[in-house]
Design an enzyme around this catalytic site. Sequence first.
Site, PDB file in Angstrom:
ATOM      1  N   LYS A   1      -1.085   4.949   4.596  1.00 36.45           N
ATOM      2  CA  LYS A   1      -2.067   4.052   5.224  1.00 36.45           C
ATOM      3  C   LYS A   1      -1.747   3.898   6.707  1.00 36.45           C
ATOM      4  CE  LYS A   1      -4.228  -0.499   4.735  1.00 36.45           C
ATOM      5  NZ  LYS A   1      -5.558   0.063   5.035  1.00 36.45           N
TER       6      LYS A   1
ATOM      7  N   HIS B   1       0.822  -1.220   0.000  1.00 39.08           N
ATOM      8  CA  HIS B   1       0.000   0.000   0.000  1.00 39.08           C
ATOM      9  C   HIS B   1       0.847   1.257   0.000  1.00 39.08           C
ATOM     10  CE1 HIS B   1      -3.348  -2.668   1.121  1.00 39.08           C
ATOM     11  NE2 HIS B   1      -4.143  -1.690   0.750  1.00 39.08           N
TER      12      HIS B   1
HETATM   13  N1  LIG Z   1     -12.980  -1.122   1.781  1.00 41.68           N
HETATM   14  C1  LIG Z   1     -12.311  -0.545   0.782  1.00 41.68           C
HETATM   15  O1  LIG Z   1     -12.452  -0.917  -0.397  1.00 41.68           O
HETATM   16  C2  LIG Z   1     -11.390   0.567   1.080  1.00 41.68           C
HETATM   17  C3  LIG Z   1     -11.200   0.947   2.375  1.00 41.68           C
HETATM   18  N2  LIG Z   1     -10.361   1.972   2.686  1.00 41.68           N
HETATM   19  C4  LIG Z   1     -10.296   2.326   4.094  1.00 41.68           C
HETATM   20  O2  LIG Z   1     -11.009   3.548   4.272  1.00 41.68           O
HETATM   21  C5  LIG Z   1     -10.432   4.282   5.344  1.00 41.68           C
HETATM   22  C6  LIG Z   1     -10.039   5.656   4.830  1.00 41.68           C
HETATM   23  O3  LIG Z   1      -8.951   5.545   3.951  1.00 41.68           O
HETATM   24  P1  LIG Z   1      -8.322   6.826   3.229  1.00 41.68           P
HETATM   25  O4  LIG Z   1      -9.380   7.583   2.505  1.00 41.68           O
HETATM   26  O5  LIG Z   1      -7.134   6.356   2.505  1.00 41.68           O
HETATM   27  O6  LIG Z   1      -7.866   7.677   4.517  1.00 41.68           O
HETATM   28  P2  LIG Z   1      -7.803   9.260   4.648  1.00 41.68           P
HETATM   29  O7  LIG Z   1      -7.005   9.543   5.893  1.00 41.68           O
HETATM   30  O8  LIG Z   1      -7.388   9.880   3.355  1.00 41.68           O
HETATM   31  O9  LIG Z   1      -9.335   9.677   4.894  1.00 41.68           O
HETATM   32  C7  LIG Z   1     -10.020   9.540   6.084  1.00 41.68           C
HETATM   33  C8  LIG Z   1     -10.811  10.827   6.260  1.00 41.68           C
HETATM   34  O10 LIG Z   1     -11.735  10.682   7.331  1.00 41.68           O
HETATM   35  C9  LIG Z   1     -11.669  11.879   8.104  1.00 41.68           C
HETATM   36  N3  LIG Z   1     -12.226  11.614   9.419  1.00 41.68           N
HETATM   37  C10 LIG Z   1     -11.632  11.106  10.519  1.00 41.68           C
HETATM   38  N4  LIG Z   1     -12.519  11.014  11.522  1.00 41.68           N
HETATM   39  C11 LIG Z   1     -13.700  11.466  11.022  1.00 41.68           C
HETATM   40  C12 LIG Z   1     -14.998  11.606  11.582  1.00 41.68           C
HETATM   41  N5  LIG Z   1     -15.250  11.286  12.858  1.00 41.68           N
HETATM   42  N6  LIG Z   1     -15.983  12.102  10.803  1.00 41.68           N
HETATM   43  C13 LIG Z   1     -15.745  12.457   9.519  1.00 41.68           C
HETATM   44  N7  LIG Z   1     -14.526  12.362   8.927  1.00 41.68           N
HETATM   45  C14 LIG Z   1     -13.521  11.851   9.694  1.00 41.68           C
HETATM   46  C15 LIG Z   1     -10.213  12.228   8.089  1.00 41.68           C
HETATM   47  O11 LIG Z   1      -9.986  13.549   8.516  1.00 41.68           O
HETATM   48  P3  LIG Z   1      -8.489  13.976   9.019  1.00 41.68           P
HETATM   49  O12 LIG Z   1      -7.672  14.039   7.767  1.00 41.68           O
HETATM   50  O13 LIG Z   1      -8.715  15.286   9.679  1.00 41.68           O
HETATM   51  O14 LIG Z   1      -8.030  12.896   9.956  1.00 41.68           O
HETATM   52  C16 LIG Z   1      -9.905  12.021   6.613  1.00 41.68           C
HETATM   53  O15 LIG Z   1     -10.276  13.142   5.821  1.00 41.68           O
HETATM   54  C17 LIG Z   1      -9.236   3.433   5.833  1.00 41.68           C
HETATM   55  O16 LIG Z   1      -9.651   2.635   6.921  1.00 41.68           O
HETATM   56  C18 LIG Z   1      -8.914   2.580   4.633  1.00 41.68           C
HETATM   57  O17 LIG Z   1      -8.248   1.395   4.977  1.00 41.68           O
HETATM   58  C19 LIG Z   1      -9.694   2.672   1.725  1.00 41.68           C
HETATM   59  C20 LIG Z   1      -9.818   2.329   0.409  1.00 41.68           C
HETATM   60  C21 LIG Z   1     -10.675   1.232  -0.017  1.00 41.68           C
HETATM   61  O1  LIG Z   2      -6.093   2.136   3.042  1.00 40.41           O
HETATM   62  C1  LIG Z   2      -6.280   1.797   1.845  1.00 40.41           C
HETATM   63  O2  LIG Z   2      -5.831   2.444   0.882  1.00 40.41           O
HETATM   64  C2  LIG Z   2      -7.054   0.589   1.603  1.00 40.41           C
HETATM   65  N1  LIG Z   2      -7.634  -0.009   2.613  1.00 40.41           N
HETATM   66  C3  LIG Z   2      -8.403  -1.192   2.559  1.00 40.41           C
HETATM   67  C4  LIG Z   2      -7.713  -2.313   3.334  1.00 40.41           C
HETATM   68  O3  LIG Z   2      -7.092  -2.043   4.375  1.00 40.41           O
HETATM   69  O4  LIG Z   2      -7.820  -3.465   2.910  1.00 40.41           O
HETATM   70  C5  LIG Z   2      -8.789  -1.588   1.158  1.00 40.41           C
HETATM   71  C6  LIG Z   2      -7.723  -1.322   0.139  1.00 40.41           C
HETATM   72  O5  LIG Z   2      -6.667  -2.214   0.357  1.00 40.41           O
HETATM   73  C7  LIG Z   2      -7.239   0.119   0.218  1.00 40.41           C
END
Ligand SMILES: NC(=O)C1=CN([C@@H]2O[C@H](COP(=O)(O)OP(=O)(O)OC[C@H]3O[C@@H](n4cnc5c(N)ncnc54)[C@H](OP(=O)(O)O)[C@@H]3O)[C@@H](O)[C@H]2O)C=CC1
Ligand SMILES: O=C(O)C1=N[C@H](C(=O)O)C[C@H](O)C1
Length: 250
Positions: free
Chosen positions: A139, A135
């Site tokens: 992350k 990744h």
């Molecule tokens: N299931 C899937 O297919 C996928 C899952 N993911 C998962 O999604 C999650 C997010 O990933 P990613 O976008 O890369 O992370 P980011 O850090 O880019 O985004 C998370 C966002 O959530 C905000 N945030 C934190 N707490 C809150 C809250 N209480 N209310 C609203 N917003 C909040 C953060 O703000 P701040 O920056 O201020 O902390 C940030 O803007 C991770 O757990 C990742 O593993 C990601 C990609 C695919």
């Molecule tokens: O944090 C990410 O970027 C992603 N998170 C998810 C995970 O932890 O599996 C899904 C994907 O791998 C992207």
Amino acid sequence: MSKLRVAVLGAKGRIGSEAVRAVEAAEDMELVAALGRGDGLEALAESGAQVAVELTTPASVMDNLDYCLRHGIHAVVGTTGWTDERLAQLNGWLDASPGTGVLIAPNFSIGAVLTMKFAQIAAPYFESVEVVELHHPNKVDAPSGTATRTAQLIAQARQKAGSAPAPDATATALDGARGANVDGVPVHAIRLRGLLAHQEVLLGGEGETLTVRHDSLHHSSFMPGILLGARQVVTTPGLTFGLEHFLDLN
Ligand SMILES: NC(=O)C1=CN([C@@H]2O[C@H](COP(=O)(O)OP(=O)(O)OC[C@H]3O[C@@H](n4cnc5c(N)ncnc54)[C@H](OP(=O)(O)O)[C@@H]3O)[C@@H](O)[C@H]2O)C=CC1
Ligand SMILES: O=C(O)C1=N[C@H](C(=O)O)C[C@H](O)C1
């Protein structure tokens, strides 16, 4: 026909900002709220959201889901960090909110879901199996939710088939050198600038290996799964774990 009223939590994040664009572009959906850190959750109820797409952090997800379920708002969850304890708590909240549905998808991309399926099918036919997830370096958690789920599914498939533990004569290793042990399956996490989300399942047998690899090259790869989840979760009460249940892949 009325549009599905969808909110996005974590709307300024890497995947959340992509989800905002995807919901806005979906003809059958209306984006009614896009919340970032610090925004009040009352906007969810006030906007009449039917589904909340939860893409925040493991530290925030439980409070957000608690609010959703207390207000009968369905949820599509991509945020990672799921443990048995957290799932038990969520199931308790669901029991108190009959009719409400939650989809938790370790990965929303079709390729990743198929990787898990292929790994499950292949695992009993090989002596050895290990998972490598790769990744971007921003992350926050390791191993990835996808890799953890993949390893759990592999372990279940091998247990069902009566497979022996994978051979491993390594008696001396620096801590971490053999990865994390998820239900007996080694899982290795790589963080590298330039990457997004990738996974390899390596299987080995006498005189042959099989590698199942998936690459998410852009966050758009997760969007069809998120939209599908939002459409289906409103008619699927209770907890659904894994997008495969909405893809007829079981
Ligand atoms: N299931 C899937 O297919 C996928 C899952 N993911 C998962 O999604 C999650 C997010 O990933 P990613 O976008 O890369 O992370 P980011 O850090 O880019 O985004 C998370 C966002 O959530 C905000 N945030 C934190 N707490 C809150 C809250 N209480 N209310 C609203 N917003 C909040 C953060 O703000 P701040 O920056 O201020 O902390 C940030 O803007 C991770 O757990 C990742 O593993 C990601 C990609 C695919
Ligand atoms: O944090 C990410 O970027 C992603 N998170 C998810 C995970 O932890 O599996 C899904 C994907 O791998 C992207």
